[in-house]
Design a protein around this motif. Structure first.
Motif, PDB file in Angstrom:
ATOM      1  N   UNK A 247      39.017  39.672  49.973  1.00 49.88           N
ATOM      2  CA  UNK A 247      40.164  38.767  50.100  1.00 49.88           C
ATOM      3  C   UNK A 247      40.055  37.678  49.040  1.00 49.88           C
ATOM      4  N   UNK A 248      39.212  37.886  48.056  1.00 49.96           N
ATOM      5  CA  UNK A 248      39.015  36.923  46.971  1.00 49.96           C
ATOM      6  C   UNK A 248      39.402  37.577  45.652  1.00 49.96           C
ATOM      7  N   UNK A 249      39.395  36.770  44.588  1.00 51.67           N
ATOM      8  CA  UNK A 249      39.740  37.273  43.262  1.00 51.67           C
ATOM      9  C   UNK A 249      38.613  36.960  42.289  1.00 51.67           C
ATOM     10  N   UNK A 250      38.439  37.860  41.327  1.00 54.04           N
ATOM     11  CA  UNK A 250      37.445  37.667  40.275  1.00 54.04           C
ATOM     12  C   UNK A 250      38.177  37.635  38.942  1.00 54.04           C
ATOM     13  N   UNK A 251      37.891  36.651  38.117  1.00 53.78           N
ATOM     14  CA  UNK A 251      38.541  36.534  36.816  1.00 53.78           C
ATOM     15  C   UNK A 251      38.171  37.714  35.939  1.00 53.78           C
ATOM     16  N   UNK A 252      39.079  38.077  35.046  1.00 53.75           N
ATOM     17  CA  UNK A 252      38.869  39.243  34.185  1.00 53.75           C
ATOM     18  C   UNK A 252      37.578  39.145  33.371  1.00 53.75           C
ATOM     19  N   UNK A 253      37.264  37.952  32.843  1.00 51.73           N
ATOM     20  CA  UNK A 253      36.041  37.795  32.056  1.00 51.73           C
ATOM     21  C   UNK A 253      34.802  37.820  32.944  1.00 51.73           C
ATOM     22  N   UNK A 254      34.928  37.265  34.143  1.00 54.97           N
ATOM     23  CA  UNK A 254      33.797  37.247  35.069  1.00 54.97           C
ATOM     24  C   UNK A 254      33.479  38.652  35.579  1.00 54.97           C
ATOM     25  N   UNK A 255      34.506  39.490  35.680  1.00 59.19           N
ATOM     26  CA  UNK A 255      34.292  40.861  36.164  1.00 59.19           C
ATOM     27  C   UNK A 255      33.312  41.619  35.274  1.00 59.19           C
ATOM     28  N   UNK A 256      33.345  41.303  33.972  1.00 56.51           N
ATOM     29  CA  UNK A 256      32.442  41.980  33.034  1.00 56.51           C
ATOM     30  C   UNK A 256      30.988  41.555  33.203  1.00 56.51           C
ATOM     31  N   UNK A 257      30.771  40.530  33.992  1.00 56.43           N
ATOM     32  CA  UNK A 257      29.402  40.055  34.234  1.00 56.43           C
ATOM     33  C   UNK A 257      28.823  40.613  35.531  1.00 56.43           C
ATOM     34  N   UNK A 258      29.588  41.471  36.194  1.00 55.14           N
ATOM     35  CA  UNK A 258      29.137  42.028  37.472  1.00 55.14           C
ATOM     36  C   UNK A 258      28.651  43.462  37.293  1.00 55.14           C
ATOM     37  N   UNK A 259      27.652  43.889  38.048  1.00 54.83           N
ATOM     38  CA  UNK A 259      27.222  45.292  37.981  1.00 54.83           C
ATOM     39  C   UNK A 259      28.289  46.243  38.515  1.00 54.83           C
ATOM     40  N   UNK A 260      29.158  45.738  39.405  1.00 53.95           N
ATOM     41  CA  UNK A 260      30.194  46.597  39.983  1.00 53.95           C
ATOM     42  C   UNK A 260      31.123  47.164  38.911  1.00 53.95           C
ATOM     43  N   UNK A 261      31.457  46.363  37.903  1.00 57.26           N
ATOM     44  CA  UNK A 261      32.348  46.853  36.844  1.00 57.26           C
ATOM     45  C   UNK A 261      31.731  48.046  36.131  1.00 57.26           C
ATOM     46  N   UNK A 262      30.461  47.946  35.798  1.00 64.14           N
ATOM     47  CA  UNK A 262      29.819  49.016  35.022  1.00 64.14           C
ATOM     48  C   UNK A 262      29.528  50.236  35.884  1.00 64.14           C
ATOM     49  N   UNK A 263      29.272  50.020  37.164  1.00 57.33           N
ATOM     50  CA  UNK A 263      29.095  51.165  38.058  1.00 57.33           C
ATOM     51  C   UNK A 263      30.397  51.943  38.215  1.00 57.33           C
ATOM     52  N   UNK A 264      31.522  51.223  38.389  1.00 54.65           N
ATOM     53  CA  UNK A 264      32.810  51.902  38.519  1.00 54.65           C
ATOM     54  C   UNK A 264      33.208  52.525  37.173  1.00 54.65           C
ATOM     55  N   UNK A 265      32.820  51.887  36.071  1.00 58.47           N
ATOM     56  CA  UNK A 265      33.048  52.477  34.740  1.00 58.47           C
ATOM     57  C   UNK A 265      32.374  53.843  34.662  1.00 58.47           C
ATOM     58  N   UNK A 266      31.124  53.903  35.117  1.00 53.48           N
ATOM     59  CA  UNK A 266      30.395  55.174  35.101  1.00 53.48           C
ATOM     60  C   UNK A 266      30.995  56.182  36.080  1.00 53.48           C
ATOM     61  N   UNK A 267      31.452  55.692  37.230  1.00 51.76           N
ATOM     62  CA  UNK A 267      32.096  56.578  38.209  1.00 51.76           C
ATOM     63  C   UNK A 267      33.310  57.266  37.575  1.00 51.76           C
ATOM     64  N   UNK A 454      29.408  34.249  44.019  1.00 52.41           N
ATOM     65  CA  UNK A 454      29.322  33.356  42.862  1.00 52.41           C
ATOM     66  C   UNK A 454      30.335  33.739  41.777  1.00 52.41           C
ATOM     67  N   UNK A 455      30.835  34.967  41.828  1.00 51.43           N
ATOM     68  CA  UNK A 455      31.812  35.422  40.843  1.00 51.43           C
ATOM     69  C   UNK A 455      33.252  35.163  41.272  1.00 51.43           C
ATOM     70  N   UNK A 456      33.482  34.714  42.507  1.00 52.01           N
ATOM     71  CA  UNK A 456      34.831  34.498  43.011  1.00 52.01           C
ATOM     72  C   UNK A 456      35.477  33.291  42.342  1.00 52.01           C
ATOM     73  N   UNK A 457      36.790  33.367  42.144  1.00 55.40           N
ATOM     74  CA  UNK A 457      37.528  32.217  41.659  1.00 55.40           C
ATOM     75  C   UNK A 457      37.656  31.196  42.789  1.00 55.40           C
ATOM     76  N   UNK A 458      37.755  29.944  42.428  1.00 52.82           N
ATOM     77  CA  UNK A 458      37.854  28.874  43.426  1.00 52.82           C
ATOM     78  C   UNK A 458      39.185  28.936  44.162  1.00 52.82           C
ATOM     79  N   UNK A 459      39.143  28.690  45.472  1.00 47.63           N
ATOM     80  CA  UNK A 459      40.351  28.597  46.312  1.00 47.63           C
ATOM     81  C   UNK A 459      41.270  29.784  46.096  1.00 47.63           C
ATOM     82  N   UNK A 460      40.682  30.980  46.161  1.00 48.41           N
ATOM     83  CA  UNK A 460      41.475  32.178  45.857  1.00 48.41           C
ATOM     84  C   UNK A 460      41.727  33.065  47.068  1.00 48.41           C
ATOM     85  N   UNK A 461      41.310  32.646  48.255  1.00 50.23           N
ATOM     86  CA  UNK A 461      41.525  33.512  49.427  1.00 50.23           C
ATOM     87  C   UNK A 461      43.009  33.723  49.643  1.00 50.23           C
ATOM     88  N   UNK A 462      43.372  34.961  49.978  1.00 48.22           N
ATOM     89  CA  UNK A 462      44.792  35.283  50.175  1.00 48.22           C
ATOM     90  C   UNK A 462      45.056  35.661  51.600  1.00 48.22           C
TER      91      UNK A 462
END
Length: 462
Positions: A247-267, A454-462
């Motif tokens: 229910x949170x958002x991650x900025x496009x640049x911050x997403x590249x700093x997460x292991x999840x991006x590279x794992x899904x890239x490999x998937x 720590x990667x979530x944008x501030x006040x981003x809950x929807x």
């Protein structure tokens, strides 16, 4: 002037601005899928570009190739450049898409894709190959990339309750665009063909105009939901019970700093690699696997059948992921795909054509399903605010797989044949290697966890 909850400046918005596309009260969200299809059915033409290769080798000779006519090896770079710039534009224009909104992005795609055909037509008339490289390859490729990512992110925002189905609706159009473009292109070339023209330049002009108009209609019809909008009666699932639907958002640049991006890239990379090599070699593979049994015409029918399952799988599997969950859907891709790849050589050696064909139909449905499920997977993991840009950057996995898949299939087959293996058995090692790739993909998918707070944008809950 003031700013709304999206941080967008209020006032007198430009017709082309992002805020001008915000839907008003009572807007029917089911008006958005046709707008997306108006774009994706056009850019899906890329898969049918090969119908021009033969005629383009006879631009001067008309009935047969003349010494100064282009060679197939020269023409092959047109499609390669288009796919390269598709990935490049999708990866680097993601932030721009999120800033300016889908209307301006889709309009830019229309100008690039439609204009690319017109530049290519001039290239045919002037017999200048660099104009085809620049027209369809560079301009058209940029139009492909922008047109591919912009409607998908918008659909996902409109259908938070059915993200998979929404992505599948658009990306199914990309898979099915070639089924319209191929016969249409052939019919137009036959119509314009004369004693002095092969009809390609004239066909390029017609297609450029038609695709431009269709894509512009889609860009004018597109709307984005207001900030905080959600379907009537729908409650976002609690994170505690749906750990991979944030229910949170991650900025496009911050997403590249997460292991999840590279794992899904490999998937995505591993799923596409396992399918795209087969797709490119399907006709030859079935003829060599059933030597003397499958004719060239039957092999062409096999390729057409695979295209149908590729297209249908994009909608069916993405829709199924709304029920199964994105992670479980990819588990199915890797497990079922691995089992089928393992047994296909046995089906070929035993002469079981039916099981051979059915196996590859299911495999290609999961290949298409991988494309349409991944945008929803990204939205689940990173939120919807920057999903368009993140999706664009993830499409570099497609570009990499487009090289790796055919190389694995073609070079391993060539090595096998050169060392005395019969052509009918030359694919066994390749198909079993695909099993290994899918096992690795299964492990990568297993490792995908929720993004750290720590990667979530501030006040981003929807």
């Amino acid at each position: 002037m003031s700013a709304n909850a999206n941080g967008v400046t209020l006032g007198a918005p430009s017709f082309f601005s992002k805020e001008a596309t915000i839907a008003g009260p009572g807007f029917n969200r089911w008006m958005v899928p046709p707008a997306a299809l108006a774009v994706h059915l056009c850019i899906g033409q890329a898969y049918a570009f090969s119908v021009f290769n033969g005629p383009l080798t006879k631009v001067i000779g008309i009935t047969q190739s003349a010494p100064d006519d282009w060679k197939l090896t020269t023409l092959g770079w047109i499609f390669s450049l288009a796919i390269f710039f598709l990935g490049l534009s999708a990866a680097f224009a993601g932030r721009w898409l999120e800033k300016v909104g889908p209307r301006r992005t889709m309009m830019t795609a229309a100008f690039c894709f439609g204009g690319g055909f017109l530049v290519s037509a001039i290239g045919v008339w002037a017999h200048q190959i660099w104009l085809l490289y620049f027209g369809y390859g560079v301009l058209g490729g940029i139009g492909l990339g922008l047109g591919y990512v912009s409607p998908v992110s918008t659909l996902i925002r409109w259908f938070p309750d059915r993200r998979g189905m929404a992505a599948g609706l658009a990306i199914m159009g990309f898979g099915g665009g070639a089924m319209i473009a191929a016969p249409l292109s052939v019919a137009l070339m036959n119509h314009f063909k004369s004693a002095t023209s092969i009809g390609v330049a004239e066909t390029f002009v017609v297609l450029g105009v038609v695709y431009f108009i269709s894509m512009m209609i889609g860009s004018l019809a597109i709307r984005i939901p207001p900030h905080g909008w959600k379907p009537a009666g729908w409650t976002p699932p609690a994170e505690a019970s749906h750990k991979l639907i944030t229910r949170h958002h991650v900025h496009i640049d911050q997403a590249l700093k997460t292991p999840q991006f590279y794992l899904i890239w490999l998937v995505l990379f591993l799923n596409v690699t396992a399918g795209i090599g087969v797709l490119g070699q399907a006709s030859v593979m079935i003829q060599e696997s059933f030597k003397g049994t499958i004719t060239a015409a039957a092999a062409a029918g096999f390729v057409g059948l695979l295209s149908l399952f590729n297209m249908g799988g994009r909608f069916v599997w993405a829709s199924a992921s709304d029920l199964l969950g994105r992670k479980m859907t990819y588990y199915v891709f890797f497990v079922l795909g691995g089992i089928l790849y393992y047994f296909v050589p046995g089906f070929a050696s035993s002469g079981n054509t039916v099981l051979f064909v059915l196996s590859f139909c299911v495999i290609l449905s999961m290949y298409g399903g991988g494309f349409s499920t991944v945008p929803a997977y990204l939205a689940d993991i990173f939120g919807t605010m920057h999903v368009g840009g993140i999706h664009g950057r993830l499409l570099t996995a497609w570009a990499a797989a487009g090289i790796a898949g055919p190389v694995l299939v073609n070079y391993i087959r060539a090595y096998q044949v050169a060392h005395g293996v019969a052509k009918s058995g030359a694919y066994t090692m390749t198909l079993h290697l695909m099993v290994i790739l899918l096992v690795v993909g299964f492990i990568c998918n297993l490792l995908v966890k929720p993004v750290h707070e720590k990667h979530h944008m501030a006040a981003d809950a929807v």
